[in-house]
Structure formats: C-alpha cells, structure tokens
Design an enzyme around this catalytic site. Sequence first.
Site, PDB file in Angstrom:
ATOM      1  N   GLU A 171       2.938 -19.074 -40.332  1.00  0.00           N
ATOM      2  CA  GLU A 171       2.142 -19.941 -39.459  1.00  0.00           C
ATOM      3  C   GLU A 171       1.725 -21.182 -40.239  1.00  0.00           C
ATOM      4  O   GLU A 171       1.165 -21.082 -41.333  1.00  0.00           O
ATOM      5  CB  GLU A 171       0.916 -19.172 -38.942  1.00  0.00           C
ATOM      6  CG  GLU A 171       0.077 -19.995 -37.982  1.00  0.00           C
ATOM      7  CD  GLU A 171      -0.653 -19.158 -36.938  1.00  0.00           C
ATOM      8  OE1 GLU A 171      -0.355 -17.967 -36.786  1.00  0.00           O
ATOM      9  OE2 GLU A 171      -1.528 -19.720 -36.255  1.00  0.00           O
ATOM     10  N   GLU A 295     -10.074 -17.317 -31.617  1.00  0.00           N
ATOM     11  CA  GLU A 295      -8.760 -17.655 -31.071  1.00  0.00           C
ATOM     12  C   GLU A 295      -7.999 -16.409 -30.609  1.00  0.00           C
ATOM     13  O   GLU A 295      -6.818 -16.231 -30.902  1.00  0.00           O
ATOM     14  CB  GLU A 295      -7.943 -18.437 -32.106  1.00  0.00           C
ATOM     15  CG  GLU A 295      -8.621 -19.745 -32.507  1.00  0.00           C
ATOM     16  CD  GLU A 295      -7.798 -20.626 -33.430  1.00  0.00           C
ATOM     17  OE1 GLU A 295      -7.011 -20.082 -34.225  1.00  0.00           O
ATOM     18  OE2 GLU A 295      -7.957 -21.851 -33.353  1.00  0.00           O
ATOM     19  N   ARG A 328     -14.096 -14.254 -42.026  1.00  0.00           N
ATOM     20  CA  ARG A 328     -14.001 -15.689 -41.741  1.00  0.00           C
ATOM     21  C   ARG A 328     -15.058 -16.146 -40.730  1.00  0.00           C
ATOM     22  O   ARG A 328     -15.341 -15.454 -39.754  1.00  0.00           O
ATOM     23  CB  ARG A 328     -12.609 -16.046 -41.213  1.00  0.00           C
ATOM     24  CG  ARG A 328     -11.529 -15.815 -42.238  1.00  0.00           C
ATOM     25  CD  ARG A 328     -10.176 -16.086 -41.654  1.00  0.00           C
ATOM     26  NE  ARG A 328      -9.722 -17.448 -41.812  1.00  0.00           N
ATOM     27  CZ  ARG A 328      -9.190 -18.184 -40.848  1.00  0.00           C
ATOM     28  NH1 ARG A 328      -9.112 -17.725 -39.608  1.00  0.00           N
ATOM     29  NH2 ARG A 328      -8.740 -19.389 -41.094  1.00  0.00           N
ATOM     30  N   ASP A 369     -11.850 -27.988 -38.563  1.00  0.00           N
ATOM     31  CA  ASP A 369     -10.601 -27.365 -38.991  1.00  0.00           C
ATOM     32  C   ASP A 369     -10.173 -27.969 -40.315  1.00  0.00           C
ATOM     33  O   ASP A 369     -11.010 -28.320 -41.128  1.00  0.00           O
ATOM     34  CB  ASP A 369      -9.536 -27.488 -37.902  1.00  0.00           C
ATOM     35  CG  ASP A 369      -8.584 -26.304 -37.918  1.00  0.00           C
ATOM     36  OD1 ASP A 369      -8.514 -25.622 -38.940  1.00  0.00           O
ATOM     37  OD2 ASP A 369      -7.907 -26.052 -36.911  1.00  0.00           O
ATOM     38  N   GLU A 397      -1.164 -28.644 -42.511  1.00  0.00           N
ATOM     39  CA  GLU A 397      -1.062 -28.498 -41.057  1.00  0.00           C
ATOM     40  C   GLU A 397      -1.281 -29.827 -40.331  1.00  0.00           C
ATOM     41  O   GLU A 397      -0.575 -30.138 -39.378  1.00  0.00           O
ATOM     42  CB  GLU A 397      -2.082 -27.465 -40.586  1.00  0.00           C
ATOM     43  CG  GLU A 397      -2.153 -27.330 -39.081  1.00  0.00           C
ATOM     44  CD  GLU A 397      -3.150 -26.268 -38.631  1.00  0.00           C
ATOM     45  OE1 GLU A 397      -3.690 -25.526 -39.477  1.00  0.00           O
ATOM     46  OE2 GLU A 397      -3.383 -26.180 -37.412  1.00  0.00           O
TER      47      GLU A 397
HETATM   48  O1  GCW Z   1      -6.280 -24.591 -37.311  1.00  0.00           O
HETATM   49  C1  GCW Z   1      -6.040 -23.411 -36.678  1.00  0.00           C
HETATM   50  C2  GCW Z   1      -4.563 -23.268 -36.718  1.00  0.00           C
HETATM   51  C3  GCW Z   1      -4.122 -21.863 -36.454  1.00  0.00           C
HETATM   52  C4  GCW Z   1      -4.845 -20.942 -37.422  1.00  0.00           C
HETATM   53  C5  GCW Z   1      -6.339 -21.129 -37.216  1.00  0.00           C
HETATM   54  C6  GCW Z   1      -7.158 -20.296 -38.189  1.00  0.00           C
HETATM   55  C7  GCW Z   1      -4.170 -18.900 -38.433  1.00  0.00           C
HETATM   56  O2  GCW Z   1      -4.018 -24.151 -35.782  1.00  0.00           O
HETATM   57  O3  GCW Z   1      -2.727 -21.810 -36.634  1.00  0.00           O
HETATM   58  O4  GCW Z   1      -4.471 -19.609 -37.270  1.00  0.00           O
HETATM   59  O5  GCW Z   1      -6.690 -22.454 -37.448  1.00  0.00           O
HETATM   60  O6  GCW Z   1      -7.527 -20.839 -39.220  1.00  0.00           O
HETATM   61  O7  GCW Z   1      -7.418 -19.147 -37.916  1.00  0.00           O
END
Ligand code: GCW
Length: 708
Positions: A171, A295, A328, A369, A397
């Site tokens: 990922e 998520e 987390r 993020d 990313e």
């Molecule tokens: O930024 C987002 C990403 C996801 C990621 C998520 C996270 C692993 O788009 O791909 O998933 O954060 O940190 O959990």
Amino acid sequence: MKFAVLARCLLLFLAATAIARAEDGYRLWLRYEPVADEALRAAYTQALGRVSFDLPEGMAWSPTLITAVSELQTGLSGLLGRKVVIDTVAESLAQPVPGGDDAYSIRLEQGSVSRVVIAANRDVGAIYGAFALLRQLQTARPVAELDGLAGAPRIKRRLLNHWDNLTGTVERGQAGHSLWKWFELPEVVDPRYVDYARACASVGLNGTVLNNVNANATILTEPYLRKVAALANVFRSYGVRVYLTARFSAPKEIGGLPTADPLDPAVAAWWKDKVDEIYRHVPDFGGFLVKANSEGQPGPQDYGRTHAAGANLLAGALAPHGGVVIWRAFVYSHEAPDDRHKQAYSEFTPLDGSFRPNVFVQVKNGAIDFMPREPFHPLFGAMPRTPLAPELQIAQEYLGGALQLAFLAPMWKETLDSDTFCAGAGSTVARVVDGSVDQHADSCIAGVANTGDVRNWTGHPLAAANWYAFGRLAWDHSLSSETIADEWTRMTFGNDATVVTPVSAMLLASRETVVNYSMPLGLHHIMAEGHHYGPGPWVAKSGRPDWTSVYYHRADERGVGFDRTAAGSNAVAQYRPEVAQLFGDPARCPEKYLLWFHHVPWDRPLASGRTLWDELALRYQSGVEGVRGWRQAWAAVAGRIDHERHAHVEQLLRRQEKDAAFWRDGCLLYFQTFAKRPLPAGVEPATQPLDYFVNFRLQYVPGDPAMR
Ligand code: GCW
C-alpha cells in the site's frame, strides 16, 4: 595469441558488466569502494592496524558480535583493499559506555601496531560501532576524528512500518512488490533479507513491522507465524526485531469466536494464547501495531469500548513477554462532522493515563496525514502520561511516489524541532517523543517504509536517502538535514566535491520545491483522489466530505483556505496558547501554514508585498523552476558518477518537471476560476484548458489501495 586476446576481451567484458551490476543501486549506501584519496587511505591503513572489540567480561562470541566482525571485514576490505585483523581486547570493558545497550565508543591506540577499539555494553552496540567506523571512512573523515567518536540512540525503538500485504502488493509503495516472499517462506529464505537487515542496522534501525496496518488476520495463523519466524531468525543477529500488525477482529476471523469484544474473557484468553504462541515462534517478538476504528478497520468501538480498552487487552497479553502495543491515533470518524484536523486529539486526550505502561500511541507527524507540509500534530505534548511514537512516512504517498525527488529529512526535522510548549519553551516534539519531557523510560519512532523488491530497493535512486535519513534521525534527532544529506551522498556517489555539493543541494532543496509546485502556503489535501498522484483541487464528491479537496481549500470568490481559528473550526485551540496565538493570527501565522489555518482574501498582501494570488502563482512557478534547475545540475555531474544511475535519475527528473508543470497548471487554472485575476508576470501560462486537467485520469498507479 588469438586465445589470449579473446580471453582479455572476455575479462574486460566481465569487468565492465561487474561494474555495471555493482552500480545498480542494490548496495545502497554500503558500497565500500576503495578510499580514493591515497594519503587518506594510507592514514586509515596505518591507524587500523587492527580493530578490537571491547565488551563486558563474559560476553561470548555471540551471533551478533560475529555479524559485527563480518560487516567490518567486508567494509574494510573494500575501503582499504586489505584484510584487517579483528579481535576482542584481552582485558574486558572496565567502564560502561554511556548511553545504554545500543551505545558505542571508539578510541585509537598507538603502539607497535596501532589499533582502533570499539567499546560497547552489549554485542548490538558493537554492530552500531562497526557501522559508525565504516561511515567515517566512507565519508572521508580525518583519522583523528575516530578517537572519541561515540554514539547512543535518543529513542529506543526505531522501527520501519511496512504497509506490505500478504498478496505481495505494498500500500502506497512504488518500488515493486513486497520484499517478503510469503508463499515460498519459510523453506526458501531469500538472501536479500540479510541485506535488508544490514541496511537497517547500518543506520541504527532495530525493528520492523512486517505487514500492513490495514491488516490481514492470516499473518497470525500458525503457518504464517512459521514464515515470520524465518524472517526473525535472519534479522536477529543484526539487532532487528520483528513486530506484526494485529487485526482487531482476529478472534472472530481466525479464532472462531463469536465476538472480538475486548472486555469478553474468552477474547482476552484467545489473545493471551495467541501471543504465547507467537513467542514460541519468535522469542524476541517486539509486539503489535494496531490500526483500529479507522478507515473501516475493526476495533473496540465496534463494541462500545474505548481505544484504551482495546490497546490494554493486547498489552495485557504481551506484557509477560516484554512486548509492546503501538496503537495508532490516526482516527477520524464517519459520523463526526467535526474538522478532521481535530478528531484524533478529541478522541485520545481524554484517554491519557488509562493505557497500560507497555502501550505507545502512534501519532502521524501532522494532524491530517502525510502531506508535503503539515503543522505538527496537536497530540504531541497533549498526552503527558502516555509515550507517543511519531509516525513518519518514508514512502512518498503525497510527494510523487517513487518518481519524484523529495528528500524528507527537512520535513521530519520541521516536525521534530517544533516547540509544543507543553512544559515551557523548548518542549519540542522530539523531546516529547524521546521521553525527556515527561520522563518516559521507553520510546519509539516509526517510518512507513519505501522499500520493495526492485533491484535498487526504493525505485528512485535518490529515494534511498529517505530510508537512510529516517534511520539516522531515529537514532539522533539532533542531526541536521545537511549532515545527513552530505553523508548519504558521499556514501552513495563517492567523495568528489563536484558531485557531493550539487547533489546534496538538490536533496536539501527538494522538499520545499515539491511543496511549492503542489501545496504551497499551507494548501493541503488537494491531490488526485485514490492514488494521490498529481493535482485534484476540483475533487468535490467522494465517499465522504473529508476525502474531497473542496472540504480543505474552501476556495470562493473572496479567497482560499481553511479557517481553523475560533471563527472557524477552532482547531488552533488544540495547541498550547503560545502556538495557538501564533497559528491563529493571520498576521503572525507563518506563511507556510497560512492557508492551513486561515481563509485569506485573494488580494491580501503577504510578506513579499505581493497579493495572495500573485504569491501563490509565483510559488507554483518557482516549484517548476526548481526542478528545471536540478536537471541542469544533474546534467553537469554526468561522467562523474556511473552512467546507470545517472541516466535513471535524468529520466526521472524529466518526468518530475512535467509533473510539476501539471500541478502548477491544473491548480492555477482551477483557483483562477475563483480568484478571477490574471497570472502575474513570470508565471508560464498553461498550454491546456482546465477541462484537460480535470478529466485527466491516471490508471493503475502502483500502491493504490484499489489494487490491493
Ligand atoms: O493516508 C492514508 C492512506 C492509506 C493508509 C492510511 C493510514 C494504510 O491513504 O493508504 O492506510 O493513511 O495511515 O492508515
């Protein structure tokens, strides 16, 4: 005669291919080419008549010490072109080396045969000392500097987080497939696993979470634990411990239980048995990393329980073995209409003090993020009773994946050096994290890995600098970005100043350049949807409002930016007053965060004297020009570094310039529909209309979770 000529040709050919293969990037920063400066090489050779390890009495020749010896032998043979005698000192370590298990110190001893002594409290310190010694030679430091060279990490657990799926995809990873070949393990153990561990150890990393936080419970089944054990067995002698992600619903999915409720005794018993089983396979298992109720991942809130209840359940099972839970804080709810910036803080601060002692809360560097620039996460400094582990993203990313140059040390330093004021001035994020502000005994930092199975490990040849930088900063957050860039460049391309100077300069400028052509002045979350590569300020519809761009930039005819002051979402109130007042005042807010915290009129004059609109447009332009400048600088070092890596980077920079221009044109055309102002002089006009950018679709972008 003919045969001799042929043989010579063959030899030359073999030599040429060997060199070519040698510069494919596989060796990373551990190339160990002969020291080029003759005088320096002679001085090193004289000083390194012998190398001795000085460890406490009774410490036998452990696999880790043997590894240290063999790494030193490999490195010194390459650098000096001869074998060096390596032994242990006859008398054992009298004085402990300050700094704990991982610390080392180096001294020079003159005599009939000079020797270098590496002292350490434990065998793992010997490894770090060995790599520190090699780094000195690789970077052409003077011999005298070896005497008294010492190191001790400021943070105890220095981890890579791999977002690797059991299917082999990664990922957000763009460097090929996962390094871990699950199907062929445990019988087939790729020698590359050793090289992974040595790269980690060489920069001080001592742990690896093997699998994605979007977790698959299968990793916890017996056949997979045997595979995990095979990897752990390889990493162990390099001091690298294995951790796994734990899917919260595993008791249901692989345990056959009807529930995963953390307060259900049967669930607790299942985790206890599972953890005991893991330690039978991996006796030095580090612990679990968990993404829960985020998520779409399962978690304790599915049962009306808190994050603390969930974390403590796993922590209870791990505690008898010395394992930890890394839980987390990356949460934002589907239901909560509140500013996403605020949600983790609101959710976690009330839980401070209710976690078991072996729980870390892992917090992303920024509040939302991993975007090119975010102000530090307000949780840092707000949970004094809980050790917080920063989560940085080495994978790019939001910074062009493996196709764009973005050296991230300056970005991470920006967060680590931010002052939270939680215990007065000087309570930086780094000091919160290393435990010195709140006297936490254990500490942890994590970086989401950018590695994959491509030959050069990271895709972009210059992206290996980020793996290197993360390790070096995890070890010592006080190192400067300049030092790290200089070290890495020398170790990767040699010590020729006409290469080191321009390449380090490119690295150091790159993050700000990416900010400029993608999200200048505090703009954020305006990237393309899903794969996150390239611009998407026009994204207005998605699964949820806070996955759109318009939610974040709020452009209208008046201006642009997210009002997070008291008049808006009031996210600034989550910071200490010293910080809140700064960020909350549009006149004092650092311009780099301006549109993060304020909705600013298009015609507001900024520090440059230009209006917001003109400044924005010129920042986009300067981003493109920055990349153009690197292309020239890179062209100028042709012939001074090997053709293979040079040509690869040259192509990537061409692509990056094209991408930068695409960001500039798409964003400026879009924002111009609100600002209704002409581009200022010096900004190149777009060659395509806005529709072209809006309708442009990139497909099958590596790392896109849709391709899981
Ligand atoms: O930024 C987002 C990403 C996801 C990621 C998520 C996270 C692993 O788009 O791909 O998933 O954060 O940190 O959990």
